[in-house]
Design a protein around this motif. Structure first.
Motif, short mmCIF file in Angstrom:
data_model
loop_
_atom_site.label_atom_id
_atom_site.label_comp_id
_atom_site.label_asym_id
_atom_site.label_seq_id
_atom_site.Cartn_x
_atom_site.Cartn_y
_atom_site.Cartn_z
N SER A 87 -2.02 -5.13 -2.97
CA SER A 87 -3.05 -5.23 -1.94
C SER A 87 -4.43 -5.07 -2.56
O SER A 87 -4.68 -4.16 -3.35
CB SER A 87 -2.81 -4.14 -0.89
N LEU B 35 -2.41 -2.55 2.92
CA LEU B 35 -1.01 -2.65 2.52
C LEU B 35 -0.13 -3.01 3.72
O LEU B 35 0.76 -3.87 3.60
CB LEU B 35 -0.55 -1.32 1.93
N TYR C 8 6.68 -2.55 -0.75
CA TYR C 8 6.03 -1.79 0.32
C TYR C 8 6.34 -0.30 0.21
O TYR C 8 5.44 0.54 0.26
CB TYR C 8 6.49 -2.34 1.67
N ASP D 231 4.52 1.30 -2.80
CA ASP D 231 3.09 1.53 -2.57
C ASP D 231 2.85 2.60 -1.52
O ASP D 231 1.85 3.33 -1.58
CB ASP D 231 2.42 0.21 -2.16
#
Length: 520
Positions: free
Chosen positions: A151, A178, A192, A195
């Motif tokens: 991102s 994000l 995902y 992060d």
């Protein structure tokens, strides 16, 4: 000033200069912009903000402000660009091979040179095969696929953190950036979750409880919290019933476009023991006794109905006493503001509103975005139900195809790229759940919708297959280019996401034929 790498030394160079800030029209880019704006304000950096929706606007902005544009790249920077020798190869060595003819030497000398030449040529052929294989792999990555990596908002927050200038607001914008990538299915679930773990450490650092009751109850306070929440769109600002009906995951899993699906929804609610009167009123108005254990009740019943991924890791934010939003709430609201089809002024009006809605001082715009998001989600689910019930999704061999006709309800909304992408992904998810054809479950989707009736254009988007092992690579960008070139179709590849193009309506048939031939 254009920043090609966001490490501290580059940021230090721009302090004291006027900066050109080109911002793409997506939520992640807007969040990155908010973080940079906060940094620039902290360091008294002057900047010019220019929204760009595609390559044409980017070129125009560049030409208008080229006097203040510089490329900041140090010679020893590794920007993951392939080496020249990995892509291009000089043929001089190969030409030399053919020039090694006899020059009157003794037979034994010629034989020795011949053997050396054979060994050398063999080695060169092997090296060339290795080089060609490496080149194919590099070009395959660069040309065939549309990649979505880290991102941009997270990159900007990392910059702020390195400089010890990170604030809670910046952290929230990184979280929203994000979440935007996750909502739009641009990153894998593993990426995902990874992060989320990185951001969770920052959240703990910025939002630790300090037992200061006066401060923690301040009307101006802002607190971010990590939580396991329900995968239901906007449910805290809607009714639970509406959220269940208009969330792609639950709608597809229960097949709510069918009568049988509606019966399964009633059975699902009954299994939870929730009265219909309660679930159809606003979430904030539900009985507190029901809301206390609502998540556990829904998760338990969801597992019985095959919805095992209804729980998701996310973050929420509290503004003062009563305003609470999840990160996905902000994403849906910002997208809706950015692609609002109701004209209210210049083209940049929507961009400015969307950007302003990310500030906690503009909660009125955020609530306006939430209302628009509800309309958008309803329109998407109604269109998905219509497409499946009328069999508009057809197999074209190597991919599925669906086309919205002029006059379709809410078709104007789907002339916008993000809205059409959300519709396409929701439609593909629902079609996979509804079809019994195993082969169709593994196919990507190409979807078209009217864009500009006066100019006679349609917007076309390509979506990768809906599979659990999907790595989110999208090969349609390059495929669209080749199909257009081979048929001389009039297309415009203006979007930053190369899997979205504009196409002349009368060229659609030959374009699709070429695409089928290319991908077969």
């Amino acid at each position: 000033m254009f920043i090609s790498d966001c490490r501290r030394e580059f940021y230090d160079v721009i302090v004291g200069q006027r900066v050109l800030l080109l911002v793409a029209s997506d939520v992640d880019a807007l969040c990155a912009c908010k973080i940079l704006q906060a940094l620039f304000q902290c360091d008294h950096v002057q900047y010019t903000l220019v929204p760009v929706s595609g390559w044409q606007e980017l070129e125009t902005a560049f030409l208008e402000h080229k006097d203040q544009v510089k490329l900041l790249v140090k010679q020893d920077d590794d920007l993951d660009v392939p080496a020249y020798d990995d892509i291009f190869r000089d043929e001089e060595d190969e030409e030399e091979d053919s020039e090694n003819e006899s020059d009157g030497s003794e037979p034994s000398e010629k034989r020795r040179r011949f053997e050396e030449d054979v060994i050398e040529r063999t080695m060169k052929r092997r090296q060339r095969r290795e080089w060609e294989a490496r080149r194919r792999e590099i070009l395959f990555d660069y040309e065939q696929y549309e990649y979505h990596g880290t991102s941009s908002a997270m990159v900007m927050f990392d910059l702020a953190w390195i400089m010890s200038k990170d604030l809670n607001d910046m952290l929230w914008w990184a979280i929203v950036g994000l979440t935007d990538q996750w909502v739009q299915d641009k990153i894998t679930q593993m990426k995902y979750v990874t992060d989320i773990g990185i951001l969770q450490r920052h959240v703990s650092r910025h939002n630790h409880r300090n037992e200061d009751e006066e401060n923690s109850l301040s009307i101006d306070c802002m607190r971010i919290a990590f939580e396991y929440d329900l995968r239901l769109a906007l449910y805290q600002h809607w009714s639970l019933y509406e959220s269940l009906c208009n969330t792609s995951y639950t709608s597809a899993s229960l097949k709510l476009w069918s009568v049988q699906g509606q019966k399964r929804l009633q059975e699902f609610l009954a299994d939870m023991g929730l009265p219909l009167r309660q679930v159809k009123q606003k979430f904030n108005s539900m009985d507190m006794s029901l809301k206390e254990n609502l998540r556990e009740m829904i998760e338990e019943s969801a597992n019985k109905f095959g919805m095992k991924d209804l729980r998701v890791q996310t973050f929420s934010i509290h503004f003062g006493f009563k305003n609470k939003f999840s990160a996905s709430d902000i994403v849906y609201a910002t997208v809706s503001l950015m692609e609002n089809i109701e004209k209210e002024g210049p083209e940049t009006t929507n961009f400015i509103k969307a950007l302003d809605s990310l500030s906690r001082s503009n909660l009125d715009k955020l609530h306006q975005g939430l209302d628009l998001a509800k309309k958008q989600l309803r329109a998407i689910q109604q269109t998905v139900a219509s497409c499946i019930c009328t069999n508009l999704v057809i197999s074209q061999g190597p991919f599925l195809y669906c086309s919205l006709m002029e006059g379709t309800p809410d078709v104007k909304l789907f002339s916008k790229p993000v809205s059409l992408c959300l519709l396409s992904k929701y439609l593909l998810k629902s079609f996979v759940c509804s079809t019994k054809n195993k082969r169709c479950k593994l196919l990507p989707l190409v979807m078209a919708a009217p864009m500009d009736v006066e100019r006679g254009t349609v917007i076309v988007v390509g979506i990768p297959p809906e599979t659990e092992s999907s790595d989110k690579k999208n090969f349609f960008g390059r495929a669209f280019e080749k199909a257009a070139d081979s048929t001389n179709s009039r297309t415009l590849h203006n979007h930053f996401d190369m899997s979205i193009i504009e196409l002349k309506t009368e060229d659609r048939s030959k374009f699709l034929d070429a695409l089928i031939s290319l991908l077969s």
